[in-house]
Structures are given as structure tokens and as C-alpha cells.
Write a protein that holds these residues in place. Structure first.
Motif, PDB file in Angstrom:
ATOM      1  N   ILE A   1       0.834  -1.206   0.000  1.00  0.00           N
ATOM      2  CA  ILE A   1       0.000   0.000   0.000  1.00  0.00           C
ATOM      3  C   ILE A   1       0.866   1.253   0.000  1.00  0.00           C
ATOM      4  O   ILE A   1       0.618   2.203  -0.748  1.00  0.00           O
ATOM      5  CB  ILE A   1      -0.953  -0.012   1.215  1.00  0.00           C
ATOM      6  CG1 ILE A   1      -2.016  -1.103   1.042  1.00  0.00           C
ATOM      7  CG2 ILE A   1      -1.611   1.357   1.400  1.00  0.00           C
ATOM      8  CD1 ILE A   1      -2.904  -1.291   2.244  1.00  0.00           C
ATOM      9  N   ALA A   2       1.894   1.256   0.836  1.00  0.00           N
ATOM     10  CA  ALA A   2       2.792   2.412   0.912  1.00  0.00           C
ATOM     11  C   ALA A   2       3.514   2.632  -0.414  1.00  0.00           C
ATOM     12  O   ALA A   2       3.685   3.773  -0.863  1.00  0.00           O
ATOM     13  CB  ALA A   2       3.794   2.222   2.045  1.00  0.00           C
ATOM     14  N   ALA A   3       3.931   1.540  -1.054  1.00  0.00           N
ATOM     15  CA  ALA A   3       4.640   1.648  -2.326  1.00  0.00           C
ATOM     16  C   ALA A   3       3.760   2.248  -3.414  1.00  0.00           C
ATOM     17  O   ALA A   3       4.251   2.883  -4.352  1.00  0.00           O
ATOM     18  CB  ALA A   3       5.139   0.275  -2.762  1.00  0.00           C
ATOM     19  N   ALA A   4       2.443   2.051  -3.268  1.00  0.00           N
ATOM     20  CA  ALA A   4       1.490   2.600  -4.239  1.00  0.00           C
ATOM     21  C   ALA A   4       1.061   4.018  -3.871  1.00  0.00           C
ATOM     22  O   ALA A   4       0.202   4.602  -4.537  1.00  0.00           O
ATOM     23  CB  ALA A   4       0.269   1.690  -4.340  1.00  0.00           C
ATOM     24  N   GLY A   5       1.658   4.563  -2.799  1.00  0.00           N
ATOM     25  CA  GLY A   5       1.350   5.931  -2.402  1.00  0.00           C
ATOM     26  C   GLY A   5       0.246   6.064  -1.386  1.00  0.00           C
ATOM     27  O   GLY A   5      -0.211   7.181  -1.102  1.00  0.00           O
ATOM     28  N   GLY A   6      -0.197   4.950  -0.807  1.00  0.00           N
ATOM     29  CA  GLY A   6      -1.281   4.994   0.165  1.00  0.00           C
ATOM     30  C   GLY A   6      -0.803   5.329   1.562  1.00  0.00           C
ATOM     31  O   GLY A   6       0.376   5.203   1.880  1.00  0.00           O
ATOM     32  N   SER A   7      -1.751   5.743   2.400  1.00  0.00           N
ATOM     33  CA  SER A   7      -1.477   6.067   3.797  1.00  0.00           C
ATOM     34  C   SER A   7      -1.850   4.867   4.653  1.00  0.00           C
ATOM     35  O   SER A   7      -3.007   4.443   4.683  1.00  0.00           O
ATOM     36  CB  SER A   7      -2.283   7.293   4.233  1.00  0.00           C
ATOM     37  OG  SER A   7      -2.063   7.586   5.601  1.00  0.00           O
TER      38      SER A   7
END
Length: 271
Positions: A57-63
Motif C-alpha cells: 500500500i505504501a509503495a502505491a502511495g497509500g497512507s
């Protein structure tokens, strides 16, 4: 034309807690929530599995943030939610996707099934979902807004052999879903259940279908084909389909939906 990036995200500025986030269902739905702008708080008992989802999720720009939480433990759940609220300001969605291993619970005739093995899914699912829903509602009701979400497979409604106490546990979840709505919807807190077929993409269904095939004396591929043939469209629910509907139901666009089950069985169950 509207550029994809210019579209409003369905869950922008929403805080979402996912239980069982390290599993196939919890992980897929958590990714979907994050993709639509939610700040996701992932929990589970296995930190490695939860961290794997969080990194994606973080790698995709998510919080995203993670925590080790036992959904059966009211103190653990309550303390985590208190911390989430202190940090984020509130909870908008609680999605419980916990699961238990089917080994020793399915593929066994009732006459041979130990009582404790029959009762395990009944008590586990009922307790975990009540604990997480109750704890979330404590924060949602004062704000007059929130969504409680859960997921059940088709034996919650369809009578199938060799499922043991799983079908009873899942049916109890759907009954709890209706009861929560009856009490909390008037305070702005919706309760929604999503019902699917067995999803062949998930590791647990691979095990389940193997147990049933062995009990029936047929190959797993043969059992899978028979299960798939029971649907109108001749294919099972996918994780992507479950995720897209979960995102919509968690959003404000589904504000009139509560106390109901979203039927994603592809015609296996006809309402």
C-alpha cells in the motif's frame, strides 16, 4: 474526458480499520480502500503478513499504519481504536475479515465431528465480530457516522454438506449484521455484510476444496468445477469484485444501505 487522477476518490479523508488484514480478503480490500484515498489501519495477529500488505500500500502511495491486534480480545481492540482516534480524529469504517483454519472443521460428517470443532467457528466469528463492531460503535455513534462491514461465503445462506459449524458461524454473522443495524443505524452507523462464493484465488479455499474433495472421493479440480457450475455465470466471485463493492458500500454513496447483505454470488444464491 475526465482524467483518472481528476476523479474524486470514494474514500478520501476516511479512516478505515481492517482486522485480519494479512489474509487474502483483508489484504485485497485494504488495498482497495487505500487506493480510493482512505487512511488504512491494518491489524492482525501475524505482523509479517500485515506488514507485507502495508508495504504494498505504501509503495502505491497509500497512507497506512499497522498494529498487532487480536480481534477476539476486547481490551486489545479497544486500546488500538482509542489510539487510532487519538491520532486520526475518528473511525469511519471497520472491516473485519478474520478467518480460521478449516482443517479439522470441514470435510467431516456431522456424526463424526467433535462438539468443540463444531462450536469453534460459531463462537470465534460471533465473538470477534461483536467485539470489533461494539468497539468501533463507541467512537462512531457520538459522531453519528460510520460503517461496520463483514464478509461471509455462500454457506451462510445455502445448506451444503460437510461444512461443519462454519455455516452456522457465518449465518450468525449475517444475523448480527441485521441486529447491529436495527440498533445503530438510527445513530448514523450502518452495518453491511458482503456475501461471496468461495474465491479460488485465496489459499484457504484451496485447502477447503481439497478437504471436501477428499471426503467425497473425487479430485479437487472436479470439486472446484462442480462448485463453479452452481453459479449462473459459471465462475466464482473474484477478490477484485469483492473489493470494488466493498469500497462502494463503505462510501457515502451507499448511505441508504444498512442491515443488508450484498449478494456477490453470481447467481448461486438468488434473492
Amino acid at each position: 474526458m475526465i482524467n483518472e487522477k481528476e476523479k474524486d476518490m470514494l474514500l478520501e479523508n476516511k479512516n478505515v480499520v481492517v482486522y485480519g488484514a494479512g489474509g487474502a480478503v483483508g489484504g485485497a480490500v485494504a488495498r482497495g480502500f487505500a487506493h480510493e484515498g482512505a487512511r488504512v489501519f491494518l491489524t492482525g495477529r501475524n505482523p509479517d503478513n500485515v506488514d507485507t500488505v502495508a508495504k504494498e500500500i505504501a509503495a502505491a502511495g497509500g497512507s497506512v499504519e499497522t498494529a498487532v491486534v487480536d480481534a477476539l480480545d476486547e481490551k486489545s481492540v479497544a486500546e488500538h481504536l482509542d489510539a487510532v482516534v487519538a491520532d486520526a480524529g475518528g473511525i469511519d469504517v471497520s472491516f473485519n475479515a478474520i478467518g480460521i483454519s478449516p482443517r479439522g472443521l470441514q470435510g467431516i460428517p456431522f456424526a463424526d465431528l467433535p462438539v468443540e470443532n463444531f462450536m469453534r467457528p460459531v463462537t470465534t466469528y460471533a465473538q470477534a465480530h461483536f467485539v470489533t463492531a461494539k468497539s468501533a460503535a463507541r467512537h462512531m455513534i457520538p459522531r453519528e457516522s460510520g460503517v461496520i462491514m463483514m464478509h461471509t461465503p455462500e454457506p451462510a445462506r445455502v445448506s451444503l454438506p460437510l461444512v461443519g459449524g462454519m455455516s452456522v458461524g457465518w449465518a450468525a454473522m449475517e444475523a448480527l449484521n441485521r441486529a447491529l443495524s436495527a440498533e445503530w443505524a438510527q445513530h448514523g452507523v450502518r452495518s453491511i455484510c458482503l456475501r461471496t462464493t468461495g474465491m479460488v484465488e485465496t489459499p484457504v479455499i484451496d485447502v477447503v476444496y481439497g478437504l471436501h474433495a477428499d471426503a467425497l472421493g473425487i479430485g479437487k479440480d472436479q470439486f472446484t468445477a462442480a462448485a463453479t457450475a452452481m453459479t449462473h455465470r459459471k465462475r466464482p466471485t473474484t477478490l477484485a469484485e469483492l473489493t470494488s463493492v466493498a469500497v462502494f458500500l463503505a462510501s457515502d454513496r451507499a448511505s441508504a444501505m444498512t442491515g443488508t447483505v450484498a449478494n456477490l454470488t453470481g447467481g448461486l444464491i438468488v434473492d
